[in-house]
Design a protein around this motif. Structure first.
Motif, PDB file in Angstrom:
ATOM      1  N   THR A  38     -64.461 -21.137   2.997  1.00 36.40           N
ATOM      2  CA  THR A  38     -62.966 -20.473   3.623  1.00 36.40           C
ATOM      3  C   THR A  38     -61.808 -21.366   3.591  1.00 36.40           C
ATOM      4  O   THR A  38     -60.879 -21.215   2.908  1.00 36.40           O
ATOM      5  CB  THR A  38     -63.079 -20.201   5.104  1.00 36.40           C
ATOM      6  OG1 THR A  38     -64.312 -18.949   5.276  1.00 36.40           O
ATOM      7  CG2 THR A  38     -61.980 -19.233   5.721  1.00 36.40           C
ATOM      8  N   ARG A  39     -62.217 -22.625   3.870  1.00 38.69           N
ATOM      9  CA  ARG A  39     -60.964 -23.743   3.771  1.00 38.69           C
ATOM     10  C   ARG A  39     -60.665 -23.970   2.435  1.00 38.69           C
ATOM     11  O   ARG A  39     -59.512 -23.799   2.082  1.00 38.69           O
ATOM     12  CB  ARG A  39     -61.753 -25.197   4.500  1.00 38.69           C
ATOM     13  CG  ARG A  39     -61.908 -25.047   5.948  1.00 38.69           C
ATOM     14  CD  ARG A  39     -61.951 -26.404   6.621  1.00 38.69           C
ATOM     15  NE  ARG A  39     -62.003 -26.502   7.882  1.00 38.69           N
ATOM     16  CZ  ARG A  39     -62.895 -26.737   8.698  1.00 38.69           C
ATOM     17  NH1 ARG A  39     -64.059 -27.003   8.361  1.00 38.69           N
ATOM     18  NH2 ARG A  39     -62.566 -26.727   9.930  1.00 38.69           N
ATOM     19  N   LEU A  40     -61.837 -23.974   1.450  1.00 34.91           N
ATOM     20  CA  LEU A  40     -61.463 -24.358   0.215  1.00 34.91           C
ATOM     21  C   LEU A  40     -60.724 -22.861  -0.608  1.00 34.91           C
ATOM     22  O   LEU A  40     -59.719 -23.240  -1.129  1.00 34.91           O
ATOM     23  CB  LEU A  40     -62.883 -24.450  -0.747  1.00 34.91           C
ATOM     24  CG  LEU A  40     -62.526 -24.765  -2.173  1.00 34.91           C
ATOM     25  CD1 LEU A  40     -61.847 -26.039  -2.490  1.00 34.91           C
ATOM     26  CD2 LEU A  40     -63.976 -24.878  -2.738  1.00 34.91           C
ATOM     27  N   SER A  41     -60.868 -21.722  -0.156  1.00 35.21           N
ATOM     28  CA  SER A  41     -60.462 -20.543  -0.745  1.00 35.21           C
ATOM     29  C   SER A  41     -59.033 -20.327  -0.274  1.00 35.21           C
ATOM     30  O   SER A  41     -58.046 -20.008  -0.922  1.00 35.21           O
ATOM     31  CB  SER A  41     -61.125 -19.232  -0.465  1.00 35.21           C
ATOM     32  OG  SER A  41     -61.243 -18.928   0.823  1.00 35.21           O
ATOM     33  N   ARG A  42     -58.809 -20.947   0.984  1.00 31.55           N
ATOM     34  CA  ARG A  42     -57.376 -21.061   1.596  1.00 31.55           C
ATOM     35  C   ARG A  42     -56.528 -21.947   0.865  1.00 31.55           C
ATOM     36  O   ARG A  42     -55.331 -21.773   0.558  1.00 31.55           O
ATOM     37  CB  ARG A  42     -57.599 -21.472   3.067  1.00 31.55           C
ATOM     38  CG  ARG A  42     -57.642 -20.246   3.899  1.00 31.55           C
ATOM     39  CD  ARG A  42     -57.872 -20.611   5.460  1.00 31.55           C
ATOM     40  NE  ARG A  42     -56.597 -21.013   5.950  1.00 31.55           N
ATOM     41  CZ  ARG A  42     -56.492 -22.063   6.874  1.00 31.55           C
ATOM     42  NH1 ARG A  42     -57.376 -22.312   7.671  1.00 31.55           N
ATOM     43  NH2 ARG A  42     -55.138 -22.480   7.315  1.00 31.55           N
ATOM     44  N   LEU A  43     -56.999 -23.064   0.451  1.00 34.62           N
ATOM     45  CA  LEU A  43     -56.378 -24.405  -0.039  1.00 34.62           C
ATOM     46  C   LEU A  43     -56.104 -23.729  -1.513  1.00 34.62           C
ATOM     47  O   LEU A  43     -55.022 -23.988  -2.084  1.00 34.62           O
ATOM     48  CB  LEU A  43     -57.427 -25.542  -0.283  1.00 34.62           C
ATOM     49  CG  LEU A  43     -56.606 -26.744  -1.018  1.00 34.62           C
ATOM     50  CD1 LEU A  43     -55.440 -27.060  -0.139  1.00 34.62           C
ATOM     51  CD2 LEU A  43     -57.635 -28.020  -1.231  1.00 34.62           C
TER      52      LEU A  43
ATOM     53  N   THR B  35     -50.650 -25.351   2.524  1.00 31.58           N
ATOM     54  CA  THR B  35     -51.322 -26.266   1.730  1.00 31.58           C
ATOM     55  C   THR B  35     -51.446 -27.536   2.777  1.00 31.58           C
ATOM     56  O   THR B  35     -52.718 -27.963   2.869  1.00 31.58           O
ATOM     57  CB  THR B  35     -50.527 -26.768   0.544  1.00 31.58           C
ATOM     58  OG1 THR B  35     -50.565 -25.598  -0.474  1.00 31.58           O
ATOM     59  CG2 THR B  35     -51.465 -28.031  -0.252  1.00 31.58           C
ATOM     60  N   LYS B  36     -50.398 -27.756   3.413  1.00 30.54           N
ATOM     61  CA  LYS B  36     -50.653 -28.893   4.348  1.00 30.54           C
ATOM     62  C   LYS B  36     -51.493 -28.720   5.477  1.00 30.54           C
ATOM     63  O   LYS B  36     -52.483 -29.414   5.923  1.00 30.54           O
ATOM     64  CB  LYS B  36     -49.142 -29.368   4.844  1.00 30.54           C
ATOM     65  CG  LYS B  36     -49.090 -30.419   5.984  1.00 30.54           C
ATOM     66  CD  LYS B  36     -47.527 -30.603   6.334  1.00 30.54           C
ATOM     67  CE  LYS B  36     -47.954 -31.910   7.225  1.00 30.54           C
ATOM     68  NZ  LYS B  36     -46.381 -32.389   7.810  1.00 30.54           N
ATOM     69  N   VAL B  37     -51.539 -27.414   6.137  1.00 29.12           N
ATOM     70  CA  VAL B  37     -52.253 -27.000   7.069  1.00 29.12           C
ATOM     71  C   VAL B  37     -53.814 -27.034   6.748  1.00 29.12           C
ATOM     72  O   VAL B  37     -54.844 -27.536   7.548  1.00 29.12           O
ATOM     73  CB  VAL B  37     -52.045 -25.584   7.484  1.00 29.12           C
ATOM     74  CG1 VAL B  37     -52.952 -24.771   8.420  1.00 29.12           C
ATOM     75  CG2 VAL B  37     -50.599 -25.622   8.539  1.00 29.12           C
ATOM     76  N   VAL B  38     -54.071 -26.577   5.578  1.00 31.29           N
ATOM     77  CA  VAL B  38     -55.511 -26.490   5.073  1.00 31.29           C
ATOM     78  C   VAL B  38     -55.951 -27.969   4.891  1.00 31.29           C
ATOM     79  O   VAL B  38     -57.129 -28.420   5.236  1.00 31.29           O
ATOM     80  CB  VAL B  38     -55.683 -25.922   3.916  1.00 31.29           C
ATOM     81  CG1 VAL B  38     -57.080 -25.768   3.300  1.00 31.29           C
ATOM     82  CG2 VAL B  38     -55.135 -24.261   4.198  1.00 31.29           C
TER      83      VAL B  38
ATOM     84  N   VAL C 157     -56.328 -32.485  -6.935  1.00 28.74           N
ATOM     85  CA  VAL C 157     -57.113 -32.713  -5.470  1.00 28.74           C
ATOM     86  C   VAL C 157     -57.900 -31.459  -5.278  1.00 28.74           C
ATOM     87  O   VAL C 157     -59.094 -31.505  -5.032  1.00 28.74           O
ATOM     88  CB  VAL C 157     -56.273 -33.342  -4.564  1.00 28.74           C
ATOM     89  CG1 VAL C 157     -57.002 -33.079  -3.005  1.00 28.74           C
ATOM     90  CG2 VAL C 157     -55.791 -34.722  -4.671  1.00 28.74           C
ATOM     91  N   ARG C 158     -57.296 -30.543  -5.545  1.00 30.26           N
ATOM     92  CA  ARG C 158     -57.610 -29.130  -5.272  1.00 30.26           C
ATOM     93  C   ARG C 158     -59.269 -29.053  -6.174  1.00 30.26           C
ATOM     94  O   ARG C 158     -60.291 -28.577  -5.450  1.00 30.26           O
ATOM     95  CB  ARG C 158     -57.053 -28.055  -5.565  1.00 30.26           C
ATOM     96  CG  ARG C 158     -57.609 -26.427  -5.369  1.00 30.26           C
ATOM     97  CD  ARG C 158     -56.871 -25.365  -6.182  1.00 30.26           C
ATOM     98  NE  ARG C 158     -56.631 -25.911  -7.560  1.00 30.26           N
ATOM     99  CZ  ARG C 158     -55.731 -25.434  -8.325  1.00 30.26           C
ATOM    100  NH1 ARG C 158     -54.894 -24.600  -7.986  1.00 30.26           N
ATOM    101  NH2 ARG C 158     -55.723 -25.742  -9.581  1.00 30.26           N
ATOM    102  N   ASP C 159     -59.068 -29.408  -7.442  1.00 32.11           N
ATOM    103  CA  ASP C 159     -60.197 -29.328  -8.339  1.00 32.11           C
ATOM    104  C   ASP C 159     -61.279 -30.238  -7.726  1.00 32.11           C
ATOM    105  O   ASP C 159     -62.335 -30.059  -7.823  1.00 32.11           O
ATOM    106  CB  ASP C 159     -59.524 -29.347  -9.618  1.00 32.11           C
ATOM    107  CG  ASP C 159     -58.571 -28.261 -10.302  1.00 32.11           C
ATOM    108  OD1 ASP C 159     -58.471 -27.319  -9.690  1.00 32.11           O
ATOM    109  OD2 ASP C 159     -58.099 -28.756 -11.087  1.00 32.11           O
ATOM    110  N   LEU C 160     -60.923 -31.446  -7.546  1.00 30.75           N
ATOM    111  CA  LEU C 160     -62.082 -32.289  -7.020  1.00 30.75           C
ATOM    112  C   LEU C 160     -62.527 -32.061  -5.908  1.00 30.75           C
ATOM    113  O   LEU C 160     -63.892 -32.004  -5.660  1.00 30.75           O
ATOM    114  CB  LEU C 160     -61.353 -33.856  -6.767  1.00 30.75           C
ATOM    115  CG  LEU C 160     -61.012 -34.443  -8.022  1.00 30.75           C
ATOM    116  CD1 LEU C 160     -60.192 -35.806  -7.691  1.00 30.75           C
ATOM    117  CD2 LEU C 160     -61.960 -34.830  -8.981  1.00 30.75           C
ATOM    118  N   LEU C 161     -61.675 -31.354  -4.781  1.00 25.68           N
ATOM    119  CA  LEU C 161     -62.579 -30.778  -3.765  1.00 25.68           C
ATOM    120  C   LEU C 161     -63.371 -29.726  -3.831  1.00 25.68           C
ATOM    121  O   LEU C 161     -64.580 -29.507  -3.610  1.00 25.68           O
ATOM    122  CB  LEU C 161     -61.496 -30.383  -2.717  1.00 25.68           C
ATOM    123  CG  LEU C 161     -60.667 -31.489  -1.826  1.00 25.68           C
ATOM    124  CD1 LEU C 161     -59.517 -30.764  -1.164  1.00 25.68           C
ATOM    125  CD2 LEU C 161     -61.550 -31.971  -1.074  1.00 25.68           C
TER     126      LEU C 161
END
Length: 125
Positions: A40-45, A57-60, A98-102
């Motif tokens: 869920t965190r990842l999909s929100r990001l 983006t900052k919140v996530v 960063v999103r891709d690395l996460l």
């Protein structure tokens, strides 16, 4: 050079156990909740970055960082911090990186966290 962003710290899991007054079941719940919330965190990001929603983006990223620090998921905590720094610079290209690395590292980091928690619990620490 490829960096391993899936690291988990046994010392931090032990610190959490001390903070929980030795309650292994509570720590196990924290770990399971973290793992269950990861998708869920990842999909929100992903959605926030795709929508150029800097506030979300900052919140996530803050959520990922704080929960990862608490459980010793050092690699993901580091990436979230890197993403927050990029966000401060309004560097959306780096945020996407960063999103891709996460996305690449998150599931494996969760697996490592579960493995380490099980080992630590068997040892009573």
């Amino acid at each position: 050079m490829d960096l391993d962003h899936t690291g988990v710290s046994a010392d931090e899991l032990r610190r959490l156990l001390r903070e929980l007054s030795g309650d292994l079941l509570s720590r196990r719940r924290f770990v399971r909740t973290y793992v269950e919330m990861w998708p869920t965190r990842l999909s929100r990001l992903v959605a926030a970055i795709d929508d150029d929603d800097l506030d979300e983006t900052k919140v996530v990223l803050l959520s990922i960082r704080s929960s990862s620090v608490m459980l010793g998921v050092t690699g993901l905590a580091h990436l979230a911090t890197q993403g927050l720094h990029a966000l401060e610079r309004h560097d959306l290209i780096e945020c996407r990186h960063v999103r891709d690395l996460l996305a690449e590292s998150g599931d494996r980091a969760c697996e490592r966290l579960l493995e380490l928690e099980a080992t630590e619990s068997m040892l009573g620490r």
